[in-house]
Enzyme design. Structure first.
Site, mmCIF file in Angstrom:
data_model
loop_
_atom_site.group_PDB
_atom_site.id
_atom_site.type_symbol
_atom_site.label_atom_id
_atom_site.label_comp_id
_atom_site.label_asym_id
_atom_site.label_seq_id
_atom_site.Cartn_x
_atom_site.Cartn_y
_atom_site.Cartn_z
ATOM 1 C CB CYS A 5 13.222 9.628 7.580
ATOM 2 S SG CYS A 5 13.811 8.128 6.770
ATOM 3 C CD GLU A 36 12.962 4.668 8.113
ATOM 4 O OE1 GLU A 36 13.170 5.609 8.925
ATOM 5 O OE2 GLU A 36 12.694 4.837 6.922
ATOM 6 C CD GLU A 95 10.831 13.363 9.889
ATOM 7 O OE1 GLU A 95 11.784 12.720 9.405
ATOM 8 O OE2 GLU A 95 9.738 12.845 10.173
ATOM 9 N N GLY A 103 -4.632 1.918 4.711
ATOM 10 C CA GLY A 103 -3.443 1.431 5.405
ATOM 11 C C GLY A 103 -3.770 0.940 6.799
ATOM 12 C CE LYS A 110 -3.241 3.067 0.753
ATOM 13 N NZ LYS A 110 -2.307 4.244 0.763
#
Length: 495
Positions: A300, A266, A398, A228, A190
């Site tokens: 990332c 991750e 982030e 998802g 997905k």
């Protein structure tokens, strides 16, 4: 740049990209548009999966694992992986153009981690599967006086849900698909709704140019993020491999908890590039500038905090700002471009909100801080923020844009303290004129990967993943391959 002239994508601009479900390419009744982030032009429609189509894909993967010989046929798995790699190479020109347009990836990166490297990595995974020690003999023992011959088997987990982001679509899709298939699992992929064509192209090649049995690989694109969540929570799924934000990773873990399935995550990063007082400042700051804004900072593991000696702070800011301004933001199809657009208007708005927040927190821009003068596209200038502490949100959270925050430190111990003072622990970098000093500091960083004096850690044999809220488990390398395996211990009476 046209991406519809080759056979792989033929007709997609009009009919849309397909799903791959149980060995069949289907378009379904619903579609959504995929957009070129550099121009805001519509590339074409993509199949928008319904919950029913997702259910069919999961059922197909479950059937292929339980009822076919795929899991036990190592030779077939290796053969299919090599076929897939060859097919991706054959269609490399189309895939390169597609990746530039759909992901906004700079062309130079497609010769590395955006395309060519992960395609080549499939060969390494196939070789590993052929040579891997699937059985380990533990020898004979006599527990409670019973002679027993013991051995350990490594076996596939089962049905894998691979949920992937948009920033490095081929690399992340293949880093999950390759090891999962090599281990004998079946997969439902997905992808993110921002890059559906990249995943659909992989699905078409799997269906038409390999001997993968029906149901072994399924590709389900859709704009509804609930797909998802449904996939992760489904009891027919044995393992979830997710790459994306830490917030979404938490939701995936919660959804998978009901069935206690294995979850590999991750997630995000706010990695530090540490420059020590004996480093070549021009080289180190040039490295930091380039790394932070590559692919518009949408990685990332990019180092987005620059830690410099307090006594050389102003000099470091000048060098870094000059480098970032010189690099600028440009057309991703140009081979000289390092920083292209961000993926969407939503992401641009997110980055701009952080830039406003940085100013409110007392920061200022040594360069950048606004949109470049372009009529169309989702652009942010490479931006260097000064004047913040490590407690500022722009220094801790982030951002996922071409934004670097510079912070002063007062020596090695202080640099380690600041670098590790983060909820994340994905990557990092150290620069020093003394290699042993750099290595010693690298060992103290609580991160999954570290670059020392410009070293590149990316490779198919290198495990990748993070500490703390940057995730659980590892991707790539032997460690990443073994994420997709179960361990079974057997003892046979020898009396």
């Amino acid at each position: 740049m046209s991406i519809t002239t080759g056979r792989l994508l033929d007709g997609w601009a009009e009919q849309g990209s397909p799903l791959l479900v149980d060995g069949r390419l289907v378009t379904g009744d619903r579609h959504f548009e995929t957009i070129d982030p550099a121009t805001e032009e519509v590339i074409g429609p993509a199949a928008d999966a319904t919950p029913g189509l997702l259910d069919a894909a999961i059922a197909a993967a479950r059937r292929a694992f339980d009822d076919s010989g795929w899991a036990a046929d190592l030779a077939l798995r290796v053969h299919c992986l090599r076929q897939l790699r060859q097919a991706l190479v054959r269609h490399g020109d189309e895939l390169r153009a597609l990746t530039i347009r759909e992901a906004g990836a700079p062309r130079f990166l497609t010769y590395g981690a955006q395309l060519d490297a992960p395609v080549a990595d499939l060969g390494w995974v196939a070789d590993l599967a052929e040579t891997y020690a699937w059985t380990r003999d533990l020898g004979r023992a006599e527990p409670m006086g019973i002679a027993s011959d013991r051995y350990v088997l490594r076996e596939p987990v089962g049905v894998v849900a691979a949920i992937t982001p948009w920033n490095f679509p081929h690399q992340i899709n293949l880093a999950k698909l390759g090891p999962a298939l090599a281990a004998g699992n079946t997969v439902v992929l997905k992808p993110a709704p921002d890059t559906p064509w990249c995943a659909a192209a992989l699905g078409r090649l799997a269906a038409e140019e390999t001997d993968l049995p029906p149901g072994v690989v399924n590709v389900v694109t859709g704009r509804d993020h609930a797909l998802g969540a449904r996939l992760a929570a489904d009891p027919r799924v044995d393992l979830v491999s997710f790459t994306g934000s830490t917030a979404t990773g938490r939701a995936v873990m919660r959804g998978a908890a009901e069935t206690l399935k294995r979850v590999f995550l991750e997630l995000g990063g706010k990695s530090a590039c540490v420059v020590l007082d004996d480093a070549d400042l021009v080289r180190a700051c040039g490295y930091a500038a380039f790394a932070a804004i590559s692919h518009a900072g949408q990685g990332c593991a990019l180092t987005t905090r620059l830690l410099v000696p307090r006594a050389r702070h102003d000099e470091a800011v000048e060098i870094t700002a000059r480098t970032m301004a010189r690099i600028g933001a440009g057309d991703p199809s140009d081979e000289r471009t390092v920083c292209g657009p961000v993926i969407s208007a939503r992401q641009r708005d997110r980055v701009e909100a952080y830039l406003k927040l940085a100013v409110a927190e007392g920061g200022s821009f040594a360069t950048g801080g606004r949109r470049p003068d372009r009529e169309r596209g989702f652009w942010i200038e490479p931006t260097l923020i000064t004047g913040l502490t490590n407690q500022a949100r722009a220094a801790r959270e982030e951002i996922f844009g071409p934004v670097l925050v510079v912070l002063p430190h007062d020596g090695d111990d202080d640099a380690v303290r600041i670098a590790n003072d983060s909820p994340y622990g994905l990557s990092g970098a150290v620069h020093s004129g003394d290699p042993e000093r750099a290595r010693a500091l690298a060992r103290r960083l609580r991160t999954g990967t570290v670059s020392v004096n410009g070293g590149i850690w990316y490779g198919p044999d290198v495990p990748f993943g993070g500490y703390k809220q940057s995730g659980t488990g590892r991707e790539m390398g032997v460690a990443g391959f073994e994420e997709y395996l179960e361990t079974k211990s057997i003892a046979e009476g020898a009396g």
